[in-house]
Design a protein around this motif. Structure first.
Motif, PDB file in Angstrom:
ATOM      1  N   ASP A  33      -5.977 -11.315  -0.606  1.00  0.00           N
ATOM      2  CA  ASP A  33      -4.925 -11.606  -1.592  1.00  0.00           C
ATOM      3  C   ASP A  33      -5.239 -10.980  -2.948  1.00  0.00           C
ATOM      4  OD1 ASP A  33      -3.497 -12.973   0.283  1.00  0.00           O
ATOM      5  OD2 ASP A  33      -4.020 -14.978  -0.434  1.00  0.00           O
ATOM      6  N   GLY A  34      -6.487 -11.062  -3.357  1.00  0.00           N
ATOM      7  CA  GLY A  34      -6.885 -10.458  -4.626  1.00  0.00           C
ATOM      8  C   GLY A  34      -6.744  -8.955  -4.612  1.00  0.00           C
ATOM      9  N   TRP A  35      -7.111  -8.324  -3.507  1.00  0.00           N
ATOM     10  CA  TRP A  35      -6.968  -6.875  -3.387  1.00  0.00           C
ATOM     11  C   TRP A  35      -5.499  -6.457  -3.352  1.00  0.00           C
ATOM     12  CZ3 TRP A  35     -11.217  -5.902   0.860  1.00  0.00           C
ATOM     13  CH2 TRP A  35     -12.482  -5.834   0.229  1.00  0.00           C
ATOM     14  N   CYS A  36      -4.676  -7.271  -2.685  1.00  0.00           N
ATOM     15  CA  CYS A  36      -3.251  -6.935  -2.561  1.00  0.00           C
ATOM     16  C   CYS A  36      -2.496  -7.059  -3.893  1.00  0.00           C
ATOM     17  CB  CYS A  36      -2.581  -7.811  -1.498  1.00  0.00           C
ATOM     18  SG  CYS A  36      -3.045  -7.385   0.202  1.00  0.00           S
ATOM     19  N   LYS A  37      -3.082  -7.734  -4.859  1.00  0.00           N
ATOM     20  CA  LYS A  37      -2.479  -7.776  -6.195  1.00  0.00           C
ATOM     21  C   LYS A  37      -2.665  -6.450  -6.928  1.00  0.00           C
ATOM     22  CE  LYS A  37      -3.117 -12.770  -6.812  1.00  0.00           C
ATOM     23  NZ  LYS A  37      -3.853 -13.830  -7.571  1.00  0.00           N
ATOM     24  N   LEU A  38      -3.604  -5.654  -6.442  1.00  0.00           N
ATOM     25  CA  LEU A  38      -3.932  -4.381  -7.088  1.00  0.00           C
ATOM     26  C   LEU A  38      -3.424  -3.171  -6.316  1.00  0.00           C
ATOM     27  CD1 LEU A  38      -7.665  -5.274  -7.853  1.00  0.00           C
ATOM     28  CD2 LEU A  38      -5.765  -5.342  -9.475  1.00  0.00           C
ATOM     29  N   TYR A  39      -3.370  -3.295  -4.985  1.00  0.00           N
ATOM     30  CA  TYR A  39      -2.991  -2.168  -4.135  1.00  0.00           C
ATOM     31  C   TYR A  39      -1.991  -2.636  -3.082  1.00  0.00           C
ATOM     32  CZ  TYR A  39      -7.177  -0.064  -6.182  1.00  0.00           C
ATOM     33  OH  TYR A  39      -8.114   0.410  -7.060  1.00  0.00           O
ATOM     34  N   ASP A  40      -1.279  -1.676  -2.525  1.00  0.00           N
ATOM     35  CA  ASP A  40      -0.302  -1.979  -1.485  1.00  0.00           C
ATOM     36  C   ASP A  40      -0.987  -2.636  -0.292  1.00  0.00           C
ATOM     37  OD1 ASP A  40       2.572  -1.344  -0.415  1.00  0.00           O
ATOM     38  OD2 ASP A  40       1.213  -0.740   1.187  1.00  0.00           O
ATOM     39  N   PHE A  41      -0.340  -3.629   0.302  1.00  0.00           N
ATOM     40  CA  PHE A  41      -0.985  -4.402   1.371  1.00  0.00           C
ATOM     41  C   PHE A  41      -1.272  -3.553   2.603  1.00  0.00           C
ATOM     42  CE2 PHE A  41       3.430  -4.732   2.657  1.00  0.00           C
ATOM     43  CZ  PHE A  41       3.386  -4.768   4.038  1.00  0.00           C
ATOM     44  N   THR A  42      -0.454  -2.532   2.851  1.00  0.00           N
ATOM     45  CA  THR A  42      -0.723  -1.676   4.020  1.00  0.00           C
ATOM     46  C   THR A  42      -2.001  -0.869   3.810  1.00  0.00           C
ATOM     47  OG1 THR A  42       0.734   0.043   3.106  1.00  0.00           O
ATOM     48  CG2 THR A  42       1.700  -1.485   4.681  1.00  0.00           C
ATOM     49  N   TYR A  43      -2.255  -0.456   2.581  1.00  0.00           N
ATOM     50  CA  TYR A  43      -3.493   0.273   2.263  1.00  0.00           C
ATOM     51  C   TYR A  43      -4.702  -0.659   2.438  1.00  0.00           C
ATOM     52  CZ  TYR A  43      -7.112   2.472  -0.615  1.00  0.00           C
ATOM     53  OH  TYR A  43      -8.292   3.004  -1.071  1.00  0.00           O
ATOM     54  N   ILE A  44      -4.583  -1.880   1.964  1.00  0.00           N
ATOM     55  CA  ILE A  44      -5.675  -2.835   2.087  1.00  0.00           C
ATOM     56  C   ILE A  44      -5.944  -3.160   3.553  1.00  0.00           C
ATOM     57  CG2 ILE A  44      -6.412  -5.199   1.590  1.00  0.00           C
ATOM     58  CD1 ILE A  44      -6.584  -3.253  -0.801  1.00  0.00           C
ATOM     59  N   ASP A  45      -4.881  -3.430   4.308  1.00  0.00           N
ATOM     60  CA  ASP A  45      -5.052  -3.822   5.715  1.00  0.00           C
ATOM     61  C   ASP A  45      -5.561  -2.672   6.577  1.00  0.00           C
ATOM     62  OD1 ASP A  45      -4.213  -6.372   5.162  1.00  0.00           O
ATOM     63  OD2 ASP A  45      -2.143  -6.041   5.783  1.00  0.00           O
ATOM     64  N   ASN A  46      -4.961  -1.496   6.418  1.00  0.00           N
ATOM     65  CA  ASN A  46      -5.261  -0.381   7.313  1.00  0.00           C
ATOM     66  C   ASN A  46      -6.465   0.448   6.879  1.00  0.00           C
ATOM     67  OD1 ASN A  46      -2.995  -1.145   8.793  1.00  0.00           O
ATOM     68  ND2 ASN A  46      -1.643   0.254   7.687  1.00  0.00           N
ATOM     69  N   VAL A  47      -6.559   0.726   5.595  1.00  0.00           N
ATOM     70  CA  VAL A  47      -7.607   1.629   5.117  1.00  0.00           C
ATOM     71  C   VAL A  47      -8.871   0.864   4.719  1.00  0.00           C
ATOM     72  CG1 VAL A  47      -8.213   3.376   3.399  1.00  0.00           C
ATOM     73  CG2 VAL A  47      -5.887   3.291   4.330  1.00  0.00           C
ATOM     74  N   ILE A  48      -8.720  -0.203   3.946  1.00  0.00           N
ATOM     75  CA  ILE A  48      -9.898  -0.915   3.450  1.00  0.00           C
ATOM     76  C   ILE A  48     -10.475  -1.858   4.511  1.00  0.00           C
ATOM     77  CG2 ILE A  48     -10.810  -2.481   1.712  1.00  0.00           C
ATOM     78  CD1 ILE A  48     -10.164   0.320   0.666  1.00  0.00           C
ATOM     79  N   ILE A  49      -9.726  -2.888   4.871  1.00  0.00           N
ATOM     80  CA  ILE A  49     -10.239  -3.851   5.855  1.00  0.00           C
ATOM     81  C   ILE A  49     -10.372  -3.197   7.232  1.00  0.00           C
ATOM     82  CG2 ILE A  49      -9.803  -6.050   7.025  1.00  0.00           C
ATOM     83  CD1 ILE A  49      -8.470  -7.052   4.468  1.00  0.00           C
ATOM     84  N   GLY A  50      -9.390  -2.380   7.590  1.00  0.00           N
ATOM     85  CA  GLY A  50      -9.481  -1.653   8.857  1.00  0.00           C
ATOM     86  C   GLY A  50     -10.665  -0.700   8.879  1.00  0.00           C
ATOM     87  N   GLY A  51     -10.935  -0.049   7.740  1.00  0.00           N
ATOM     88  CA  GLY A  51     -12.065   0.863   7.660  1.00  0.00           C
ATOM     89  C   GLY A  51     -13.398   0.147   7.761  1.00  0.00           C
ATOM     90  N   ILE A  52     -13.491  -1.012   7.140  1.00  0.00           N
ATOM     91  CA  ILE A  52     -14.721  -1.811   7.219  1.00  0.00           C
ATOM     92  C   ILE A  52     -14.975  -2.230   8.668  1.00  0.00           C
ATOM     93  CG2 ILE A  52     -15.762  -4.025   6.575  1.00  0.00           C
ATOM     94  CD1 ILE A  52     -14.310  -3.711   3.843  1.00  0.00           C
ATOM     95  N   LYS A  53     -13.927  -2.639   9.353  1.00  0.00           N
ATOM     96  CA  LYS A  53     -14.071  -3.040  10.760  1.00  0.00           C
ATOM     97  C   LYS A  53     -14.526  -1.864  11.619  1.00  0.00           C
ATOM     98  CE  LYS A  53     -11.494  -5.149  14.586  1.00  0.00           C
ATOM     99  NZ  LYS A  53     -10.183  -5.682  15.037  1.00  0.00           N
ATOM    100  N   THR A  54     -13.984  -0.688  11.337  1.00  0.00           N
ATOM    101  CA  THR A  54     -14.357   0.505  12.087  1.00  0.00           C
ATOM    102  C   THR A  54     -15.823   0.872  11.876  1.00  0.00           C
ATOM    103  OG1 THR A  54     -12.097   1.354  11.906  1.00  0.00           O
ATOM    104  CG2 THR A  54     -13.821   2.951  12.427  1.00  0.00           C
ATOM    105  N   ARG A  55     -16.347   0.603  10.687  1.00  0.00           N
ATOM    106  CA  ARG A  55     -17.727   0.966  10.365  1.00  0.00           C
ATOM    107  C   ARG A  55     -18.747  -0.061  10.855  1.00  0.00           C
ATOM    108  NH1 ARG A  55     -14.849   1.977   5.435  1.00  0.00           N
ATOM    109  NH2 ARG A  55     -14.541   4.218   5.112  1.00  0.00           N
TER     110      ARG A  55
END
Length: 211
Positions: A131-153
């Motif tokens: 929620d805090g990240w989504c206040k700063l960036y688009d939720f699709t970027y947070i879900d797919n690139v940030i959180i999705g990227g962390i899961k991939t790594r």
């Protein structure tokens, strides 16, 4: 400069920056004036620039971490955590993994363990940080690139997470255990014999009786 000193210098350049007095460029140039090694200069400068650029993103993570684990964290370590969160979320694909591993292992395992366990736990991120990240960036970027990227790594850092966890707590991390369970389930699905189509049981037509 030893690997631990590199992180110490990153902390120092971030904490000593005063945007009222200096620009990012003038501060980094002055701070790194006596650093001779080009690789060290580039690394410290990139971390400083990245920490400044993603300041809100990193503060949102730290706020969630400190709120979730108040007895296990110290707010004085916020800059240290910001550096590693920046490296993992934005630079891990570029940074040689052996170098990243050395950086992590050069730090206090207890401090690193609580941060890494939180960062690589997808459920914790979704519950406390998203929620805090989504206040700063688009939720699709947070879900797919940030959180999705962390899961991939996660598979990449699995052994490192176990090493840090064992040093800090004496036992392996549950995150890697869950990961291996998922991998075993996926492997079993792939190893199943493919379904073989059976021919239709067609009734052969009877010859017509001759008149």
């Amino acid at each position: 400069m030893c690997i631990r000193d590199r992180i110490t210098k990153c902390i120092d350049i971030i904490r000593s920056f005063n945007p009222i007095v200096d620009t990012v460029d003038t501060h980094s140039d002055a701070f790194l004036a006596k650093t001779k090694d080009d690789n060290e200069r580039v690394f410290i400068k990139q971390v400083f620039y990245g920490s400044y650029r993603y300041e809100g993103f990193l503060k949102a993570f730290n706020k969630a971490l400190f709120s979730t684990f108040p007895s296990k964290t110290n707010r004085n370590d916020g800059t240290l955590y910001s550096i590693f969160v920046y490296l993992i979320c934005f630079r891990l694909d570029e940074l040689p993994f052996d170098e990243f591993k050395e950086l992590v292992l050069s730090q206090d395992p207890v401090k690193m363990n609580v941060m890494l366990q939180f960062l690589f736990d997808e459920r914790m991120l979704n519950a406390h940080v998203r929620d805090g990240w989504c206040k700063l960036y688009d939720f699709t970027y947070i879900d797919n690139v940030i959180i999705g990227g962390i899961k991939t790594r996660l598979p990449l850092v699995a052994d490192l997470l176990n090493t840090i966890s064992e040093k800090a707590t004496g036992k392996r991390t549950e995150l890697v255990k869950d990961l291996r369970t998922e991998e075993e389930t996926s492997s079993k699905r792939k190893s199943r014999d493919p379904t073989r189509p059976e021919p239709f049981n067609l009734t052969k037509p009877k010859p017509k009786a001759l008149p």
